[in-house]
Design a protein around this motif. Structure first.
Motif, PDB file in Angstrom:
ATOM      1  N   LEU A   1      11.643  -3.308   6.707  1.00  0.00           N
ATOM      2  CA  LEU A   1      11.139  -3.381   8.076  1.00  0.00           C
ATOM      3  C   LEU A   1      10.484  -2.055   8.427  1.00  0.00           C
ATOM      4  O   LEU A   1      11.087  -0.993   8.290  1.00  0.00           O
ATOM      5  N   LEU A   2       9.236  -2.137   8.889  1.00  0.00           N
ATOM      6  CA  LEU A   2       8.478  -0.956   9.279  1.00  0.00           C
ATOM      7  C   LEU A   2       8.074  -1.127  10.733  1.00  0.00           C
ATOM      8  O   LEU A   2       7.405  -2.096  11.101  1.00  0.00           O
ATOM      9  N   ASP A   3       8.487  -0.186  11.567  1.00  0.00           N
ATOM     10  CA  ASP A   3       8.314  -0.342  13.011  1.00  0.00           C
ATOM     11  C   ASP A   3       6.868  -0.249  13.469  1.00  0.00           C
ATOM     12  O   ASP A   3       6.454  -0.952  14.378  1.00  0.00           O
ATOM     13  N   ASN A   4       6.086   0.642  12.891  1.00  0.00           N
ATOM     14  CA  ASN A   4       4.762   0.941  13.426  1.00  0.00           C
ATOM     15  C   ASN A   4       3.729   0.978  12.309  1.00  0.00           C
ATOM     16  O   ASN A   4       3.002   1.962  12.143  1.00  0.00           O
ATOM     17  N   ALA A   5       3.648  -0.111  11.554  1.00  0.00           N
ATOM     18  CA  ALA A   5       2.736  -0.178  10.417  1.00  0.00           C
ATOM     19  C   ALA A   5       1.277  -0.100  10.876  1.00  0.00           C
ATOM     20  O   ALA A   5       0.942  -0.462  12.005  1.00  0.00           O
ATOM     21  N   ILE A   6       0.429   0.370   9.974  1.00  0.00           N
ATOM     22  CA  ILE A   6      -1.004   0.470  10.236  1.00  0.00           C
ATOM     23  C   ILE A   6      -1.708  -0.672   9.509  1.00  0.00           C
ATOM     24  O   ILE A   6      -1.605  -0.789   8.286  1.00  0.00           O
ATOM     25  N   PHE A   7      -2.418  -1.501  10.252  1.00  0.00           N
ATOM     26  CA  PHE A   7      -3.193  -2.592   9.671  1.00  0.00           C
ATOM     27  C   PHE A   7      -4.674  -2.255   9.779  1.00  0.00           C
ATOM     28  O   PHE A   7      -5.147  -1.869  10.861  1.00  0.00           O
ATOM     29  N   THR A   8      -5.393  -2.399   8.667  1.00  0.00           N
ATOM     30  CA  THR A   8      -6.788  -1.985   8.619  1.00  0.00           C
ATOM     31  C   THR A   8      -7.690  -3.097   8.098  1.00  0.00           C
ATOM     32  O   THR A   8      -7.255  -3.969   7.340  1.00  0.00           O
ATOM     33  N   VAL A   9      -8.950  -3.043   8.498  1.00  0.00           N
ATOM     34  CA  VAL A   9      -9.996  -3.941   8.009  1.00  0.00           C
ATOM     35  C   VAL A   9     -11.269  -3.128   7.796  1.00  0.00           C
ATOM     36  O   VAL A   9     -11.464  -2.113   8.479  1.00  0.00           O
ATOM     37  N   PRO A  10     -12.150  -3.571   6.869  1.00  0.00           N
ATOM     38  CA  PRO A  10     -11.996  -4.695   5.945  1.00  0.00           C
ATOM     39  C   PRO A  10     -10.977  -4.382   4.854  1.00  0.00           C
ATOM     40  O   PRO A  10     -10.493  -3.252   4.755  1.00  0.00           O
ATOM     41  N   ALA A  11     -10.676  -5.396   4.060  1.00  0.00           N
ATOM     42  CA  ALA A  11      -9.680  -5.219   3.013  1.00  0.00           C
ATOM     43  C   ALA A  11     -10.199  -4.277   1.931  1.00  0.00           C
ATOM     44  O   ALA A  11     -11.330  -4.407   1.469  1.00  0.00           O
ATOM     45  N   TYR A  12      -9.363  -3.333   1.559  1.00  0.00           N
ATOM     46  CA  TYR A  12      -9.663  -2.441   0.442  1.00  0.00           C
ATOM     47  C   TYR A  12      -9.053  -3.051  -0.811  1.00  0.00           C
ATOM     48  O   TYR A  12      -7.847  -3.316  -0.849  1.00  0.00           O
ATOM     49  N   PRO A  13      -9.846  -3.310  -1.863  1.00  0.00           N
ATOM     50  CA  PRO A  13      -9.356  -4.103  -2.994  1.00  0.00           C
ATOM     51  C   PRO A  13      -8.408  -3.364  -3.924  1.00  0.00           C
ATOM     52  O   PRO A  13      -7.766  -3.991  -4.758  1.00  0.00           O
ATOM     53  N   LEU A  14      -8.288  -2.043  -3.807  1.00  0.00           N
ATOM     54  CA  LEU A  14      -7.440  -1.259  -4.694  1.00  0.00           C
ATOM     55  C   LEU A  14      -6.312  -0.619  -3.895  1.00  0.00           C
ATOM     56  O   LEU A  14      -6.112   0.580  -3.918  1.00  0.00           O
ATOM     57  N   TRP A  15      -5.541  -1.419  -3.191  1.00  0.00           N
ATOM     58  CA  TRP A  15      -4.703  -0.911  -2.105  1.00  0.00           C
ATOM     59  C   TRP A  15      -3.454  -0.157  -2.541  1.00  0.00           C
ATOM     60  O   TRP A  15      -2.982   0.716  -1.838  1.00  0.00           O
ATOM     61  N   GLY A  16      -2.847  -0.472  -3.667  1.00  0.00           N
ATOM     62  CA  GLY A  16      -1.538   0.056  -4.011  1.00  0.00           C
ATOM     63  C   GLY A  16      -1.518   1.571  -4.178  1.00  0.00           C
ATOM     64  O   GLY A  16      -2.035   2.111  -5.150  1.00  0.00           O
ATOM     65  N   GLY A  17      -0.929   2.277  -3.233  1.00  0.00           N
ATOM     66  CA  GLY A  17      -0.843   3.723  -3.289  1.00  0.00           C
ATOM     67  C   GLY A  17      -2.097   4.443  -2.854  1.00  0.00           C
ATOM     68  O   GLY A  17      -2.190   5.672  -2.990  1.00  0.00           O
ATOM     69  N   SER A  18      -3.073   3.709  -2.328  1.00  0.00           N
ATOM     70  CA  SER A  18      -4.329   4.332  -1.898  1.00  0.00           C
ATOM     71  C   SER A  18      -4.091   5.236  -0.695  1.00  0.00           C
ATOM     72  O   SER A  18      -3.096   5.119   0.018  1.00  0.00           O
ATOM     73  N   ALA A  19      -5.029   6.141  -0.476  1.00  0.00           N
ATOM     74  CA  ALA A  19      -4.907   7.114   0.611  1.00  0.00           C
ATOM     75  C   ALA A  19      -5.648   6.619   1.836  1.00  0.00           C
ATOM     76  O   ALA A  19      -6.787   6.157   1.739  1.00  0.00           O
ATOM     77  N   LEU A  20      -5.014   6.727   2.996  1.00  0.00           N
ATOM     78  CA  LEU A  20      -5.684   6.508   4.270  1.00  0.00           C
ATOM     79  C   LEU A  20      -5.993   7.896   4.824  1.00  0.00           C
ATOM     80  O   LEU A  20      -5.080   8.649   5.177  1.00  0.00           O
ATOM     81  N   ILE A  21      -7.282   8.227   4.866  1.00  0.00           N
ATOM     82  CA  ILE A  21      -7.709   9.580   5.185  1.00  0.00           C
ATOM     83  C   ILE A  21      -8.413   9.590   6.535  1.00  0.00           C
ATOM     84  O   ILE A  21      -9.315   8.774   6.785  1.00  0.00           O
TER      85      ILE A  21
END
Length: 340
Positions: A173-193
């Motif tokens: 359970l994550l209280d304040n997750a960040i949801f983004t668009v469009p979908a990034y196809p290489l998501w696992g462990g990617s950096a949100l900068i």
């Protein structure tokens, strides 16, 4: 190689998967000319993470024995943060830097509650690490960049589609997750900068409804906010796990289906398995408290006491109601880690 799921929940899968799809994000800034200078300067800190897992480890069947994704360099000594399922039960970890060098690494720490994993290369990389930004600054329609190993050509400009609670079927359970668009196809462990080049989050999932409940289906990603790592960072680096009492763990995968909480899978040998729960069982109440949804189940479970606490579950199987007592466990005792 383990591959990414098409959604945040999956009846056949038992954990979120890495999401290395051999696709390079195509963006207007693919040559780097349209990227803000701080973002362009941050990209060498994004690395590749490759792990191997012995076939006899518990997650080998569900997550695979070879996993690939990304991570982010955090200091001058090779410390890398990634999403934890990439390193879970791994016996070898290899980091690939932007220069194409493969560097052996070892597991430093893992936090089940947030999902963050830390590894360190055996020798320093020599690239500038990223600073922690303030992920609370990201609000609806905020702009940022998703990045994987590969520099500008693997970078995608995104917008925040929402900040909301996320409940995962694997007792997460994550209280304040960040949801983004469009979908990034290489998501696992990617950096949100962020636009200032600071690290704001680490990629966890591809989700089919990034815009939220009731909105049109639109694929996007879920990022774990970096602010979730800040208060536990130093302890995780120094000891590998947190000293706080472990949460009680049932060892079930649970989905919300037609207004009910349905057991979609069981951890072999886990607490629920030992208590006789089966796939398809419906959960109605915990310690006589009626369960509203997946998040409510987790909150009531975790407030019942530390790992090892016994809980009573009111359930239904084949239209027959029954109760069962489950002696909860510590999830960390179930898996083998390089930090153990």
């Amino acid at each position: 190689m383990a591959r990414g799921l098409n959604g945040s929940t999956n009846g056949g899968g038992h954990w979120p998967l890495p999401g290395q799809e051999h696709v390079v994000a195509q963006t207007p800034g693919s040559d780097g000319t349209n990227l803000p200078p701080p973002v362009r300067a941050a990209l060498p800190a994004v690395v590749g993470v490759r792990t191997t897992i012995p076939a006899d480890r518990r997650t080998a069947r569900t997550l695979g024995t070879e996993r690939e994704g990304h991570g982010i360099l955090l200091d001058d000594e090779g410390l890398v943060v990634t999403i934890g399922y990439l390193i879970m039960e791994a016996d070898t970890v290899t980091i690939t830097d932007i220069d194409g060098r493969d560097l052996p690494a070892h597991i430093v720490g893992y936090d089940y509650e947030s999902g963050f994993g830390l590894v360190r290369t055996d020798v320093p990389m020599g690239h500038r690490p990223l600073r922690f930004g303030d992920s609370d600054s990201l609000m609806l329609r905020s702009e940022a960049y998703a990045a994987g190993l590969g520099g500008a050509k693997a970078t995608l400009k995104i917008k925040v589609a929402g900040r909301r609670e996320f409940a995962g079927y694997w007792e997460y359970l994550l209280d304040n997750a960040i949801f983004t668009v469009p979908a990034y196809p290489l998501w696992g462990g990617s950096a949100l900068i962020g636009l200032d080049g600071d690290l704001l989050g680490v990629g966890s999932l591809l989700v089919p409804e990034a815009l939220g409940p009731g909105a049109p289906a639109f694929p996007g990603n879920m990022y774990v906010p970096i602010n979730r790592l800040k208060p536990i960072f130093h302890e995780l680096v120094s000891t590998g796990r947190l000293s706080t009492p472990a949460r009680p763990w049932l060892g079930v995968y649970t989905l919300e289906y037609m207004g009910q909480l349905v057991v979609s899978g069981i951890f072999d040998g886990g607490p629920a398995d030992r208590a006789g729960l089966q796939r398809g069982d419906v959960l109605h109440a915990l310690n006589d408290d009626v369960l509203d949804d997946l998040a409510d189940l987790y909150r009531k479970l975790w407030s019942s006491g530390p790992a090892g606490t016994a809980v009573r579950l009111r359930m239904e199987r084949d239209n027959d109601a029954f109760e069962v007592t489950v002696r909860t466990g510590d999830r960390a005792d179930y898996h083998k880690f390089g930090t153990d």
